[in-house]
Design an enzyme around this catalytic site. Structure first.
Site, PDB file in Angstrom:
ATOM      1  N   GLY A 216      -0.356  -5.167  -8.766  1.00  0.00           N
ATOM      2  CA  GLY A 216       1.092  -5.122  -8.625  1.00  0.00           C
ATOM      3  C   GLY A 216       1.534  -5.748  -7.319  1.00  0.00           C
ATOM      4  N   PRO A 217       2.841  -5.955  -7.182  1.00  0.00           N
ATOM      5  CG  PRO A 217       5.128  -6.174  -7.559  1.00  0.00           C
ATOM      6  CD  PRO A 217       3.887  -5.593  -8.122  1.00  0.00           C
ATOM      7  N   GLY A 219       3.443  -3.349  -1.589  1.00  0.00           N
ATOM      8  CA  GLY A 219       4.321  -2.239  -1.251  1.00  0.00           C
ATOM      9  C   GLY A 219       4.700  -1.347  -2.414  1.00  0.00           C
ATOM     10  CB  THR A 220       4.189  -1.414  -6.011  1.00  0.00           C
ATOM     11  OG1 THR A 220       2.938  -2.093  -5.968  1.00  0.00           O
ATOM     12  CG2 THR A 220       5.302  -2.411  -6.213  1.00  0.00           C
ATOM     13  N   GLY A 221       2.683   0.812  -3.775  1.00  0.00           N
ATOM     14  CA  GLY A 221       1.968   2.083  -3.716  1.00  0.00           C
ATOM     15  C   GLY A 221       0.557   2.055  -4.270  1.00  0.00           C
ATOM     16  CB  THR A 223      -3.026   1.396  -0.306  1.00  0.00           C
ATOM     17  OG1 THR A 223      -3.124  -0.026  -0.371  1.00  0.00           O
ATOM     18  CG2 THR A 223      -4.062   1.918   0.653  1.00  0.00           C
ATOM     19  CD  GLU A 440      16.715 -11.085 -19.440  1.00  0.00           C
ATOM     20  OE1 GLU A 440      16.250 -11.058 -20.605  1.00  0.00           O
ATOM     21  OE2 GLU A 440      16.411 -11.962 -18.614  1.00  0.00           O
ATOM     22  CG  HIS A 443      17.668 -13.933 -23.868  1.00  0.00           C
ATOM     23  ND1 HIS A 443      17.583 -15.234 -24.307  1.00  0.00           N
ATOM     24  CD2 HIS A 443      17.392 -13.973 -22.544  1.00  0.00           C
ATOM     25  CE1 HIS A 443      17.276 -16.014 -23.270  1.00  0.00           C
ATOM     26  NE2 HIS A 443      17.163 -15.280 -22.186  1.00  0.00           N
ATOM     27  CG  ASP A 516      15.555 -18.265 -21.316  1.00  0.00           C
ATOM     28  OD1 ASP A 516      14.534 -17.564 -21.430  1.00  0.00           O
ATOM     29  OD2 ASP A 516      16.616 -17.876 -20.803  1.00  0.00           O
TER      30      ASP A 516
HETATM   31  P1  ADP Z   1       0.453  -1.492  -1.656  1.00  0.00           P
HETATM   32  O1  ADP Z   1      -0.937  -1.043  -1.373  1.00  0.00           O
HETATM   33  O2  ADP Z   1       0.784  -1.517  -3.125  1.00  0.00           O
HETATM   34  O3  ADP Z   1       0.849  -2.743  -0.983  1.00  0.00           O
HETATM   35  P2  ADP Z   1       1.065   0.895  -0.229  1.00  0.00           P
HETATM   36  O4  ADP Z   1       0.353   1.887  -1.060  1.00  0.00           O
HETATM   37  O5  ADP Z   1       0.399   0.467   1.009  1.00  0.00           O
HETATM   38  O6  ADP Z   1       1.428  -0.389  -1.088  1.00  0.00           O
HETATM   39  O7  ADP Z   1       2.515   1.441   0.067  1.00  0.00           O
HETATM   40  C1  ADP Z   1       3.069   1.399   1.339  1.00  0.00           C
HETATM   41  C2  ADP Z   1       3.936   2.603   1.563  1.00  0.00           C
HETATM   42  O8  ADP Z   1       5.077   2.562   0.740  1.00  0.00           O
HETATM   43  C3  ADP Z   1       3.259   3.892   1.226  1.00  0.00           C
HETATM   44  O9  ADP Z   1       2.510   4.382   2.289  1.00  0.00           O
HETATM   45  C4  ADP Z   1       4.420   4.800   0.903  1.00  0.00           C
HETATM   46  O10 ADP Z   1       4.972   5.324   2.069  1.00  0.00           O
HETATM   47  C5  ADP Z   1       5.424   3.863   0.300  1.00  0.00           C
HETATM   48  N1  ADP Z   1       5.390   3.886  -1.165  1.00  0.00           N
HETATM   49  C6  ADP Z   1       5.112   2.848  -1.969  1.00  0.00           C
HETATM   50  N2  ADP Z   1       5.201   3.208  -3.268  1.00  0.00           N
HETATM   51  C7  ADP Z   1       5.509   4.504  -3.279  1.00  0.00           C
HETATM   52  C8  ADP Z   1       5.714   5.461  -4.327  1.00  0.00           C
HETATM   53  N3  ADP Z   1       5.624   5.131  -5.626  1.00  0.00           N
HETATM   54  N4  ADP Z   1       6.019   6.732  -3.968  1.00  0.00           N
HETATM   55  C9  ADP Z   1       6.116   7.070  -2.678  1.00  0.00           C
HETATM   56  N5  ADP Z   1       5.931   6.228  -1.658  1.00  0.00           N
HETATM   57  C10 ADP Z   1       5.637   4.960  -1.932  1.00  0.00           C
HETATM   58 ZN    ZN Z   2      16.433 -15.876 -20.362  1.00  0.00          ZN
HETATM   59 MG    MG Z   3      -2.210  -1.945  -0.055  1.00  0.00          MG
END
Ligand code: ADP
Ligand code: ZN
Ligand code: MG
Length: 617
Positions: A216-217, A219-221, A223, A440, A443, A516
């Site tokens: 995933g992108p 900062g999506t959590g 780790t 969207e 479509h 498209d």
């Molecule tokens: P990734 O590894 O996907 O780049 P991280 O796990 O390092 O992202 O996320 C960085 C921080 O963002 C986490 O430490 C947390 O504070 C916050 N965070 C990201 N996603 C979530 C989530 N779904 N719920 C709560 N906090 C989140």
């Molecule tokens: Zn479209």
């Molecule tokens: Mg990470």
């Protein structure tokens, strides 16, 4: 989380060695030859004869090609030295030399070669071995010094990994810390369950996947999720980041992997987590770079070997995370390795509100804060960005000497954070969100108002990893292999529906339809050239496809004039489909508004919700 050293020691060391090499080469080319050559003093012929007669000369060598005479005698300090003079045509010299006697009354060595170079072994030692040893020694000291300064492990303990051992108490994270991401959590919960009671799975003969890849992108959590798994399972958690491998000495990466897995085997059941695996797992058939590539490849090979060597029933689960799955080496994704992929997408509206709430617990928050309002204003923001917003808001409150964070702090924080990210074009502005929503729904409406088109199952305007700002998912009711002319045409009309909606509502259009356009053109083109679905050409095959199973390229097989006609025909199909779509939308303008507003509000809607509104009177 990331280790941010101001310097990259590996890079610095490479520079050091390059400079050392250059210095060494210069020394070898300019300084050493002179140093190693014995000093030869030029003297006059007279002097030579005088020295010879005085009985001081011990050896003489005549060199006719160079026209020199070189001789050896002791200087005032009693050291043997070389002297050179011109080879003068002096017939009596040979006799003189034969009769002359040297320092101890012995005959003068005549004609023998006098070594002008120091011994070759000594030469090699002084010019190559010593300097290289010296440089290497200094280099190692430098490296050790830098690693210490960076607070990293000890680089000198070759082969000993410093993979940190996190136990449950140390990660301190559980699934409760991860908001949203329900699908990912569910998939991971299964793994946790396996670690808790492996016998339940083993007795039935089921084997769990050895490895799961969180995709995933940033900062999506990802780790965070991996840490939560360890916290939930109450097992040791070994974690290493792919980027740590890159900073190491040659051969260290592979040794570390070996060591990491050995530690893990001793501590099973446990979890091994490899963060940012793309840094070592990059596809190997890419352009081979400098030496560093080799190192990465070795590390990757070791990782593959270790994964294969693991017996799944032991209870060692390997998790990895990446934001660039497309760059991964195919070998990593083969069955028995990271055969399970867990998508970790950007959060939708509900998800964002939940993440905000989780992080709001850590700060003093006004009770009346409306998290939904903040979530609505932040579509496209990642979990890390949302966490950052809460923190920014808290900082703002502190700045104004308040002890509680209020709604307006949050709104202001949203702006600062979004402004920071908008440059990267990630967070959709309210205006863009509106456009994408109408696009969207365009479509979806065109699809729904035509017979012979697959029902809409999901519409979303949460930006995707792929870069799409939204999409409309259509799943056909049954698997079909035949495409009728009507279906093909309706599909093209559906593709044009997004653009048509933008034109109808905003009187203008955006770049959002590029995909498209591509798809509509491809389909219209094959209708004309391969499927025999145009009036003009009937069943004439205009294209031959080479290697259809390899999705090979189609090649036009017709005259130039025909190619022009094909283009015109393709355009005609697309144009009439576009007109049809525009007509459908104009007729259903009310519904278009209603649905687009609903989608903007919810960001992701299901096919049922869509149909419910569509058929509502
Ligand atoms: P990734 O590894 O996907 O780049 P991280 O796990 O390092 O992202 O996320 C960085 C921080 O963002 C986490 O430490 C947390 O504070 C916050 N965070 C990201 N996603 C979530 C989530 N779904 N719920 C709560 N906090 C989140
Ligand atoms: Zn479209
Ligand atoms: Mg990470």
């Amino acid at each position: 989380m990331k280790k941010e050293g101001p310097k990259n020691p590996k890079k610095a060391i490479i520079y050091y060695y390059i400079i050392a090499l250059v210095v060494l080469l210069l020394l070898n080319a300019l300084v050493f030859p002179r140093m190693m050559q014995r000093q030869v003093s030029e003297v006059t012929y007279n002097q030579f004869i005088a020295d010879l007669d005085a009985g001081k000369v011990s050896a003489v060598e005549e060199n006719e090609s160079e026209g020199t005479i070189t001789y050896m005698m002791k200087d005032e300090n009693g050291r043997e030295r070389l002297y050179r003079t011109a080879l003068i045509n002096d017939p009596g010299r040979v006799d003189r030399l034969l009769q002359a006697s040297g320092p101890d009354g012995a005959a003068v060595q005549f004609g023998g070669v006098i070594p002008t170079q120091a011994s070759p072994l000594m030469n090699l030692l002084v010019t190559v071995v010593f300097p290289v040893l010296l440089f290497v020694l200094v280099g190692q000291l430098l490296m050790r010094f830098m690693m210490k300064k960076m607070g990293g492990g000890n680089a000198m303990t070759f082969g000993k990994s410093n993979a940190k051992v996190y136990v449950e108490a140390q990660t301190g994270k559980t699934f409760a810390d991860v908001a949203g991401q329900d699908e990912a959590k569910e998939a991971l919960a299964e793994i946790v369950d396996f670690l808790h009671n492996p016998s339940k799975y083993n007795s039935i003969g089921a084997t769990l996947p050895k490895g799961a890849l969180l995709v995933g992108p940033p900062g999506t959590g990802k780790t965070l999720l991996a840490k939560a798994v360890a916290g939930e399972a109450h097992v040791p958690f070994f974690s290493i980041s792919g980027s740590e491998f890159v900073e190491m000495f040659v051969g260290m990466g592979a040794a570390r992997v070996r060591d990491l897995f050995k530690q893990a085997a001793d501590k099973a059941p446990c979890i091994v987590f490899i963060d940012e695996i793309d840094t070592i797992g990059k596809s190997r058939d890419g352009a081979a770079g400098m030496g560093g590539n080799d190192e990465r490849e070795q590390t990757l090979n070791q990782l593959l070997t270790e994964m294969d060597g693991f017996d799944g029933s032991k209870g060692v689960i390997i998790l990895a995370a990446t934001n660039r799955p497309e760059t991964l080496d195919k070998a990593l994704l083969r069955p028995g390795r990271f055969d399970r992929r867990i998508p970790v997408e950007l959060p939708d509206l509900e998800g964002r509100a939940a993440i905000l709430k989780v992080h709001a617990k850590k700060v003093m928050m006004d009770e009346n804060v409306d998290f939904m309002a903040i979530a609505r204003a932040t579509s496209g923001a990642s979990g890390a960005e949302l966490a950052n917003m809460i923190n920014e808001a808290a900082l703002l409150a502190v700045k104004q000497n308040r002890r509680i964070v209020r709604q307006e702090d949050l709104m202001e924080a949203v702006e600062t954070v979004i402004a920071g990210y908008q440059r990267k074009n990630k967070v959709l502005s309210q205006r863009e969100k509106r456009i994408v929503a109408y696009h969207e729904i365009g479509h979806a409406l065109v699809a729904a108002r035509q017979s012979d088109s697959a029902p809409v199952t999901k519409i979303t305007i949460v930006p995707r990893t792929s870069g799409a700002l939204g999409y409309t998912l259509q799943v056909p009711e049954e698997e079909t292999n035949l495409l009728s002319r009507e279906e093909a045409f309706n599909k093209i009309a559906t593709f044009t529906g997004g653009r048509a909606a933008e034109e109808l509502i905003f009187g203008s259009y955006t770049s959002g339809a590029s995909n498209d356009i591509e798809q509509a053109t491809r389909l219209a083109r094959s209708m004309v050239t391969r499927l025999g679905m145009s009036a003009e050409f009937d069943m004439m095959a205009l294209e031959t496809v080479s290697g259809p199973y390899l999705s090979g390229d189609a090649a036009l097989a017709c005259s130039e004039g025909t190619a022009e006609k094909i283009d015109r025909e393709v355009l005609a199909i697309i144009r009439s489909a576009h007109e049809k779509a525009a007509g459908i939308l104009a007729e259903n303008k009310e519904k278009l508004h209603e649905l687009a507003n609903f989608l903007m509000e919810r960001e992701t809607i299901t096919g049922e919700e869509f149909m419910e509104i569509l058929h509502r009177e």
